[in-house]
Design a protein around this motif. Structure first.
Motif, PDB file in Angstrom:
ATOM      1  N   ILE A   1     -13.721   2.020   1.008  1.00 15.82           N
ATOM      2  CA  ILE A   1     -13.221   0.655   0.814  1.00 15.82           C
ATOM      3  C   ILE A   1     -11.908   0.815   0.062  1.00 15.82           C
ATOM      4  O   ILE A   1     -11.893   1.132  -1.126  1.00 15.82           O
ATOM      5  CB  ILE A   1     -14.242  -0.191   0.031  1.00 15.82           C
ATOM      6  CG1 ILE A   1     -15.566  -0.233   0.809  1.00 15.82           C
ATOM      7  CG2 ILE A   1     -13.697  -1.591  -0.203  1.00 15.82           C
ATOM      8  CD1 ILE A   1     -16.698  -0.892   0.074  1.00 15.82           C
ATOM      9  N   ASP A   2     -10.814   0.643   0.771  1.00 20.94           N
ATOM     10  CA  ASP A   2      -9.503   0.933   0.201  1.00 20.94           C
ATOM     11  C   ASP A   2      -9.287   0.131  -1.072  1.00 20.94           C
ATOM     12  O   ASP A   2      -9.576  -1.065  -1.119  1.00 20.94           O
ATOM     13  CB  ASP A   2      -8.413   0.594   1.238  1.00 20.94           C
ATOM     14  CG  ASP A   2      -7.182   1.429   1.021  1.00 20.94           C
ATOM     15  OD1 ASP A   2      -6.446   1.141   0.052  1.00 20.94           O
ATOM     16  OD2 ASP A   2      -6.968   2.382   1.790  1.00 20.94           O
ATOM     17  N   ALA A   3      -8.808   0.807  -2.101  1.00 18.29           N
ATOM     18  CA  ALA A   3      -8.482   0.182  -3.384  1.00 18.29           C
ATOM     19  C   ALA A   3      -9.703  -0.407  -4.092  1.00 18.29           C
ATOM     20  O   ALA A   3      -9.587  -1.397  -4.811  1.00 18.29           O
ATOM     21  CB  ALA A   3      -7.403  -0.884  -3.219  1.00 18.29           C
TER      22      ALA A   3
ATOM     23  N   VAL B   1     -10.039  -5.282   1.117  1.00 16.58           N
ATOM     24  CA  VAL B   1      -9.920  -5.423  -0.342  1.00 16.58           C
ATOM     25  C   VAL B   1      -8.495  -5.070  -0.782  1.00 16.58           C
ATOM     26  O   VAL B   1      -7.872  -5.779  -1.581  1.00 16.58           O
ATOM     27  CB  VAL B   1     -10.953  -4.508  -1.038  1.00 16.58           C
ATOM     28  CG1 VAL B   1     -10.721  -4.485  -2.533  1.00 16.58           C
ATOM     29  CG2 VAL B   1     -12.367  -4.989  -0.728  1.00 16.58           C
ATOM     30  N   ASP B   2      -7.968  -4.003  -0.226  1.00 20.40           N
ATOM     31  CA  ASP B   2      -6.608  -3.568  -0.566  1.00 20.40           C
ATOM     32  C   ASP B   2      -5.596  -4.644  -0.185  1.00 20.40           C
ATOM     33  O   ASP B   2      -4.738  -5.024  -0.975  1.00 20.40           O
ATOM     34  CB  ASP B   2      -6.317  -2.262   0.168  1.00 20.40           C
ATOM     35  CG  ASP B   2      -4.886  -1.804   0.004  1.00 20.40           C
ATOM     36  OD1 ASP B   2      -4.521  -1.475  -1.143  1.00 20.40           O
ATOM     37  OD2 ASP B   2      -4.147  -1.787   0.994  1.00 20.40           O
ATOM     38  N   HIS B   3      -5.738  -5.167   1.023  1.00 21.06           N
ATOM     39  CA  HIS B   3      -4.792  -6.184   1.479  1.00 21.06           C
ATOM     40  C   HIS B   3      -4.908  -7.471   0.672  1.00 21.06           C
ATOM     41  O   HIS B   3      -3.908  -8.141   0.416  1.00 21.06           O
ATOM     42  CB  HIS B   3      -5.002  -6.464   2.971  1.00 21.06           C
ATOM     43  CG  HIS B   3      -4.492  -5.352   3.836  1.00 21.06           C
ATOM     44  ND1 HIS B   3      -4.427  -5.431   5.204  1.00 21.06           N
ATOM     45  CD2 HIS B   3      -4.000  -4.130   3.513  1.00 21.06           C
ATOM     46  CE1 HIS B   3      -3.930  -4.300   5.689  1.00 21.06           C
ATOM     47  NE2 HIS B   3      -3.681  -3.504   4.682  1.00 21.06           N
TER      48      HIS B   3
ATOM     49  N   ASP C   1      -1.256  -4.151  -6.763  1.00 23.93           N
ATOM     50  CA  ASP C   1      -0.563  -3.059  -6.082  1.00 23.93           C
ATOM     51  C   ASP C   1      -1.079  -1.708  -6.556  1.00 23.93           C
ATOM     52  O   ASP C   1      -1.895  -1.633  -7.473  1.00 23.93           O
ATOM     53  CB  ASP C   1       0.942  -3.157  -6.345  1.00 23.93           C
ATOM     54  CG  ASP C   1       1.530  -4.385  -5.695  1.00 23.93           C
ATOM     55  OD1 ASP C   1       1.143  -4.664  -4.549  1.00 23.93           O
ATOM     56  OD2 ASP C   1       2.344  -5.059  -6.340  1.00 23.93           O
ATOM     57  N   HIS C   2      -0.598  -0.659  -5.932  1.00 28.18           N
ATOM     58  CA  HIS C   2      -1.008   0.673  -6.341  1.00 28.18           C
ATOM     59  C   HIS C   2       0.071   1.673  -5.955  1.00 28.18           C
ATOM     60  O   HIS C   2       0.990   1.330  -5.220  1.00 28.18           O
ATOM     61  CB  HIS C   2      -2.345   1.055  -5.708  1.00 28.18           C
ATOM     62  CG  HIS C   2      -2.313   0.966  -4.218  1.00 28.18           C
ATOM     63  ND1 HIS C   2      -1.994   2.045  -3.425  1.00 28.18           N
ATOM     64  CD2 HIS C   2      -2.529  -0.077  -3.379  1.00 28.18           C
ATOM     65  CE1 HIS C   2      -2.033   1.660  -2.160  1.00 28.18           C
ATOM     66  NE2 HIS C   2      -2.349   0.372  -2.087  1.00 28.18           N
ATOM     67  N   GLY C   3      -0.045   2.877  -6.441  1.00 22.56           N
ATOM     68  CA  GLY C   3       0.969   3.897  -6.189  1.00 22.56           C
ATOM     69  C   GLY C   3       1.306   4.625  -7.480  1.00 22.56           C
ATOM     70  O   GLY C   3       1.668   5.793  -7.477  1.00 22.56           O
TER      71      GLY C   3
ATOM     72  N   GLY D   1      -5.615  -7.542  -2.462  1.00 24.10           N
ATOM     73  CA  GLY D   1      -4.858  -7.248  -3.682  1.00 24.10           C
ATOM     74  C   GLY D   1      -3.376  -7.420  -3.460  1.00 24.10           C
ATOM     75  O   GLY D   1      -2.677  -8.063  -4.250  1.00 24.10           O
ATOM     76  N   HIS D   2      -2.878  -6.855  -2.354  1.00 25.70           N
ATOM     77  CA  HIS D   2      -1.437  -6.930  -2.087  1.00 25.70           C
ATOM     78  C   HIS D   2      -0.988  -8.372  -1.888  1.00 25.70           C
ATOM     79  O   HIS D   2       0.071  -8.773  -2.333  1.00 25.70           O
ATOM     80  CB  HIS D   2      -1.096  -6.130  -0.828  1.00 25.70           C
ATOM     81  CG  HIS D   2      -1.115  -4.650  -1.045  1.00 25.70           C
ATOM     82  ND1 HIS D   2      -0.295  -4.038  -1.961  1.00 25.70           N
ATOM     83  CD2 HIS D   2      -1.846  -3.667  -0.470  1.00 25.70           C
ATOM     84  CE1 HIS D   2      -0.517  -2.734  -1.934  1.00 25.70           C
ATOM     85  NE2 HIS D   2      -1.469  -2.488  -1.046  1.00 25.70           N
ATOM     86  N   ARG D   3      -1.838  -9.133  -1.156  1.00 27.91           N
ATOM     87  CA  ARG D   3      -1.389 -10.481  -0.812  1.00 27.91           C
ATOM     88  C   ARG D   3      -1.550 -11.444  -1.981  1.00 27.91           C
ATOM     89  O   ARG D   3      -0.641 -12.198  -2.298  1.00 27.91           O
ATOM     90  CB  ARG D   3      -2.194 -10.999   0.383  1.00 27.91           C
ATOM     91  CG  ARG D   3      -1.708 -12.367   0.795  1.00 27.91           C
ATOM     92  CD  ARG D   3      -2.182 -12.758   2.164  1.00 27.91           C
ATOM     93  NE  ARG D   3      -1.687 -14.093   2.457  1.00 27.91           N
ATOM     94  CZ  ARG D   3      -1.996 -14.754   3.545  1.00 27.91           C
ATOM     95  NH1 ARG D   3      -2.769 -14.197   4.450  1.00 27.91           N
ATOM     96  NH2 ARG D   3      -1.523 -15.956   3.757  1.00 27.91           N
TER      97      ARG D   3
HETATM   98 ZN   LIG Z   1      -2.557  -0.725  -0.460  1.00 29.65          ZN
END
Ligand SMILES: [Zn+2]
Ligand SMILES: [Zn+2]
Length: 1162
Positions: free
Chosen positions: A131-133, A289-291, A340-342, A293-295
């Motif tokens: 599950i990304d992020a 889940v990741d998207h 976001d992440h990175g 977060g981004h949105r």
């Molecule tokens: Zn992402």
């Protein structure tokens, strides 16, 4: 403008003038006698340019190198592959390791490979839900009401339920990722079991697919089937291993929360329910889940519904799986409070990991207390121990754990350690009474394999570094010795009485693994800040030295070996010694409390460069005696003929703004706007000129220049960051090829047009035959290439592919070499003929095109280089190169005009000043009357200052009005104006900073408009293969350098043209000419280097920035490469000039001899 008629009178005076008349708008001194050059051109003068350029080259190179050593985290990617036969499965007493020192070949029966690889497998199948992020606190149950977030806390209820109700079957960890926390880097790290770095310097570091050994490869190689669905990043990384049944989904649309997850759900459950399963490992990578977060951000109602959705997915999956299946659920990274992440914040690093199996991880009878005790003792050894309730596991441990549990070899480069909790069951070989003993034996067996594999990797990685290798080997042998002793002592395999000894051995093995991981993290993932700071200090010093060189009066001509060479070299050597004896380190340590450790070559290069720069600055201070003169010198950089603040602001402004990521992202458009504003600036300069003809021509060229820049800016290669705002126009298509073809035809035409006065000898051969030949080859090559890319080539046309290959292989080598050869041996672009004079009384030696012969000869060289670049550039890039070449030509003509006007004005002023006072007075009164009459007769403007040229004006009557330098007006008759010769050539040789700055921005423009960006992805590696079937590194490098550095190459080679073009060269002005060439080179190097040095500094500054690896680091790499290449290219250009001048001299001497003989014979 009736320019021709205006000079009619003068031309009639002497008919030998006729060869020159059409060329120039102002009268030239015509040499009736043999020109002065050719007798004693002293090549030593050129040599003097070389010393300083060499110094700059060394300093720039060492600065960039030392910075990179401290900054670029490189890890050599080894392509080795761990096979089953490396280790023979067995218990502690009979296991065999097939390493280098003990090379027993272990035979495996092909049929039962999957059962017997390395370690007995625990699970037949695995279901992996990524599950990304998925941040740790999304998974973890929160009891503290203060910490509960309404949108994301306690949503995965099923995990909490399993952990409390079935503690033997479920495990939860804090899953710590290594930065950078981007999905691709994480997937790489998770599956190779190593640390991803920016450059994995391997065979093809540009392609994103993994060539290193990895878990997916192990699964496939050992005859298991993997089924994948979800994030299509996987296809880029593991595409070669995943089969067609996989279902990749587009991951780019960050705004879309549902389509990827829905598609996974559609396929996941049917796959789980299959009776005859077509997979052994099932991977589903959810992106919702990741998207989300981004949105939005994590704390949002959409997150609530998304996590609830995931919860039901997990619930349903658990219902479907059987006893032999291991369920793994984890997030590849976390997310920040903004979603976001990175980066490296804890929120981004902390992901959750959950494992579940229906059989249970622990034996029912295991001693829970003993196990907890074991984990407690493990804690100090582990690196991360921040969470009390749950253990922290580095993500690097995933690959080794999963590999052994599924009965697979561990990937070769893995440096992670197996997770002990998952091996907490009795060894299948165990025959002890106590269950703990059997469990410990199991862990020991798995761990020993793990450690052997790590040791095997270390051994290979440090193959050439014996010192480090021995260090690791020694420590490993101590471990093995202790274990072997234990095995010796318990030969029957029973050690119930001695389990504490085995436990402590296990802890030692784990500790060894962790220390190895720790030291590799140091090597691969830690910046060496003192070292890279030292690197950019050297670069800044280099820039200071360049500024001093430009501003100091005593350069080149009065070349002082002590000042320019010996003193800096001496200081450099002393400095190297100081570092060598550790004195420098001690001083730095006591002053700044930082420790710098140098490798020997860093010591020599860095120490020397630092010392040399400091030496140069000191010697300058000594020589310039006093602060006042230093300030004056610096002023002369700014006020060089005309006000030069504008280019200086641009140079340093461009440099300082490199600190901003969006500035770097938009650098291509910014370069275009800067060039457009330069066009306006050139028009402004045109209005400063007092001669209307010059002014009008300058304006025309400036407008053409701006139009050309606009057209070439149409072609754009978009960065990923600009997606949606920009359209990539570099595409292979028939219309684009057609445009390319037109530009190819245009190139020799424009060359001929520019050089029409010098279309003799070499230029005739080269422009008429050789360059068109080279361009035809390029047209053929790229024509076939376009066809191939668009439609593919049908069977009956296959000979075309062969033809393409041969064109590139032979044509691309022969034509440029032949052209350069012709040029080097015979760089003559003028003609000399003995002709009878008009009255036939005697024969006269006439020169055709002598005035601009050096300029045109040098331009010929540039044209050959551009032809070679066109050959290795794709069609649209070539079109832009031709357009940029034309803009260069505009700049060159504009400067030549300005120079010409300047010289004329200087001469006029000298003439005016030399007139007796009385005459001046009369002229001032009389001329204005006459002028007014003249103008009113024509019915034009009556402004005496307008300097309008009137057709058919009587040259004796017409009078020019000019402003002198001190602000008063002078009046010079047309006749006098025509008589002014170019005898007194003055400072106008100096190329103003603004033209050089313009050249440096054009250089950048070429880079961006030939389908490059400051990213690694933009490098077109296919160009390396032009003309070769197998990769030849020399040729490939040559192709790539010509392509990537086409901007600096053209820009740097263009700089001397500013000096040469339309500049008469006699022995008298040879000296100032050499001086101005060397100054122009250093000015160019300065104008171009400042922004590159700043790009390096900003990369160092932003070492913790989110965009470091996507924006700052690639920009710094491009900057670093060009920083080293610019001084190198300047040196090459100097040698080229020496070859050219030598060739011209030889030829002139020959003519002189013939001429002398003729006159003697008479
Ligand atoms: Zn992402
Ligand atoms: Zn991700």
């Amino acid at each position: 403008m009736g320019k021709k008629s205006k000079y009619q009178n003068l031309e009639n005076e002497d008919d030998n003038n006729k060869t020159i008349k059409a060329n120039y708008h102002f009268p030239q001194m015509v040499k009736m006698v043999f020109p002065e050059y050719g007798q004693t051109i002293n090549r030593k003068k050129y040599k003097n340019i070389i010393w300083f350029q060499l110094l700059i080259l060394i300093v720039m190179f060492s600065g960039v190198l030392i910075f990179s050593q401290g900054f670029l985290l490189t890890r050599r990617a080894l392509e080795n592959d761990n096979k089953c036969n490396l280790i023979k499965q067995g218990n502690l007493w009979n296991q065999k390791f097939n390493n280098i020192t003990n090379s027993i070949q272990i035979e495996y029966n092909q049929s039962n490979v999957e059962e017997t690889c390395w370690y007995p497998r625990r699970y037949k199948k695995a279901v992996i839900l990524i599950i990304d992020a998925l941040r740790f606190d999304f998974m973890n149950w929160e009891d503290d009401p203060k910490k509960i977030d309404p949108y994301y806390s306690n949503k995965l209820t099923v995990i909490h339920k399993l952990l409390t109700k079935q503690p033997n079957n479920s495990l939860q960890f804090l899953f710590k990722s290594d930065p950078p926390t981007t999905t691709m880097q994480r997937l790489k790290g998770l599956h190779t079991g190593t640390l991803p770095t920016f450059i994995d310097a391997g065979k093809n570091f540009a392609a994103e697919s993994i060539t290193e050994d990895n878990l997916i490869k192990k699964i496939v190689d050992n005859g298991k089937k993997i089924k994948f669905m979800g994030d299509d990043t996987w296809m880029g990384l593991f595409g070669d291993y995943l089969d067609e049944k996989s279902i990749p989904c587009d991951s780019l649309n960050v705004w879309d929360l549902y389509s990827v997850d829905n598609k996974i759900k559609e396929n996941l459950f049917p796959s789980l329910r299959q009776k005859e399963k077509d997979w052994d490992v099932l991977v589903a990578h959810f992106l919702g889940v990741d998207h989300c977060g981004h949105r939005y951000n994590p704390s949002n109602e959409h997150m609530d519904s998304k996590l609830n959705e995931m919860n039901s997915v997990i619930e349903n999956v658990i219902e479907e799986i059987d006893d032999d299946t291991l369920l793994v659920i984890f997030g590849d990274h976390g997310m920040s409070t903004e979603g976001d992440h990175g980066g490296e914040s804890l929120d981004e690093l902390n992901a959750g990991l959950f494992l579940y199996n229906k059989k249970g991880f622990f034996d029912e009878n295991y001693n829970k207390k003993y196990f907890e005790e074991f984990l407690k003792e493990l804690k100090p050894i582990e690196i991360e121990t921040e969470n009390e309730a749950f253990r922290t596991i580095p993500q690097i441990d995933y690959a080794s754990t999963l590999a052994l549990l599924l009965g697979l070899p561990i990937p070769f480069q893995n440096i992670g350690t197996i997770i002990p909790e998952l091996f907490w069951y009795p060894s299948p070989y165990g025959n002890n009474e106590k269950i703990e003993a059997n469990i410990l034996q199991n862990i020991m067996e798995a761990l020993r394999i793990n450690t052997f594999q790590i040791q095997n990797f270390v051994d290979t990685y440090y193959e050439s570094n014996k010192k480090t290798r021995d260090l690791y080997n020694e420590r490993y042998e101590i471990l093995e010795k202790r274990l072997n002793m234990f095995i010796e002592n318990h030969k029957e395999g029973k050690f119930d009485d001695d389990i504490e000894e085995l436990k402590s051995i296990i802890l030692e093995y784990i500790s060894y693994n962790r220390q190895t991981l720790h030291s590799f993290r140091q090597v691969w993932a830690t910046f060496n800040v003192p070292l890279f700071t030292f690197g950019f200090i050297i670069l800044i010093l280099a820039i200071i030295c360049e500024i001093i060189y430009i501003s100091s009066e005593h350069n080149v001509v009065e070349f002082n070996l002590t000042h320019h060479f010996w003193f800096p070299v001496g200081c450099g050597s002393i400095f190297t010694l100081l570092i060598d004896y550790g004195i420098f380190d001690k001083v730095v340590k006591s002053l700044f409390n930082v420790v710098i450790t140098f490798e020997p070559y860093q010591m020599i290069l860095g120490g020397f460069s630092f010392g040399a720069c400091v030496g140069y600055i000191i010697s300058y201070i000594i020589k310039s005696n006093g602060r006042k003169s230093i300030i004056n010198h610096l002023k002369s950089v700014i006020y060089d003929n005309t006000f030069e603040l504008f280019p200086l602001i641009l140079i340093f402004g461009h440099g300082f703004l490199m600190n901003s990521d969006s500035y770097i992202i938009y650098e291509d458009s910014i370069t275009q706007y800067v060039l457009q504003s330069f066009g306006i600036y050139l028009i402004y300069r045109a209005f400063l000129q007092q001669l209307p003809q010059v002014r009008n021509k300058m304006i025309t060229y400036s407008v053409i220049f701006m139009v050309l820049i606009r057209i070439s800016s149409y072609y754009d290669l978009c960065r990923v960051e600009k997606t949606g705002k920009c359209k990539t126009t570099f595409k292979t298509s028939i219309p684009n090829y057609f445009l390319f073809f037109v530009s190819l035809a245009f190139f020799p035409y424009i060359l001929k047009k520019i050089m029409k006065e010098n279309f003799h000898n070499a230029s005739k051969y080269i422009i008429k035959y050789l360059i068109p030949c080279g361009l035809i080859l390029a047209a053929i090559y790229w024509g076939i290439d376009t066809l191939e890319e668009l439609n593919g080539i049908s069977k009956n046309l296959e000979f075309l592919i062969n033809m393409k290959f041969n064109v590139a292989r032979y044509g691309y080598t022969i034509i440029p070499i032949l052209s350069l050869g012709v040029w080097a041996f015979f760089p003559i672009t003028f003609d000399s003929k003995v002709e009878p004079s008009k009255n036939m009384s005697k024969n006269i030696l006439n020169f055709y095109g002598i005035k601009n012969h050096l300029g045109s000869s040098y331009l010929l060289f540039l044209a050959i280089i551009i032809m070679s670049i066109i050959q290795v550039s794709k069609p649209i890039s070539s079109l832009n190169i031709v357009l940029c070449f034309c803009s260069f030509m505009c700049v060159m003509e504009i400067f030549a005009l300005e120079k010409e006007c300047q010289e004329l004005m200087n001469s006029a002023e000298t003439l005016w000043n030399s007139k007796p006072r009385e005459e001046k007075k009369i002229l001032l009164e009389k001329s204005s009357e006459e002028l007014l009459n003249e103008v009113s007769k024509k019915g034009g403007s009556s402004n005496p200052n307008s300097n309008a040229v009137i057709e058919n004006a009587d040259p004796n009557k017409y009078i020019y009005t000019f402003k002198t330098k001190n602000g008063s007006y002078m009046r010079i008759s047309h006749k006098e104006m025509l008589d002014i010769s170019y005898k007194n050539i003055s400072s106008s040789f100096n190329v103003p900073l603004s033209y050089v700055t313009l050249t440096s921005f054009l250089t950048l423009h070429i880079f961006f408009r030939t389908s490059h960006q400051a990213t690694l992805q933009s490098i077109d590696w296919s160009l390396a293969f032009i003309g070769q079937k197998e990769l030849n590194f020399v040729k490939a490098g040559f192709n790539l350098i010509l392509n990537i550095l086409s901007g600096p190459i053209i820009g740097c080679f263009f700089v001397p043209l500013l000096v040469f073009w339309k500049q008469e060269t006699t022995n008298n002005n040879e000296k100032p000419m050499v001086k101005s060439i060397s100054k122009a080179f250093i000015k160019y190097s300065l104008a171009y280097s400042v922004s590159q040095v700043f790009s390096i500094i900003s990369a160092g500054n932003h070492k913790r920035h989110l965009m470091l690896w996507s924006v700052f680091a690639p920009r710094y790499m491009i900057g670093g490469i060009t920083l080293c290449f610019i001084p190198l290219l300047c040196l090459v250009a100097t040698f080229i000039i020496i070859i050219m001048v030598r060739g011209v001299n030889k030829h002139l001497k020959k003519i002189e001899e013939v001429n002398n003989k003729l006159s003697i014979n008479k």
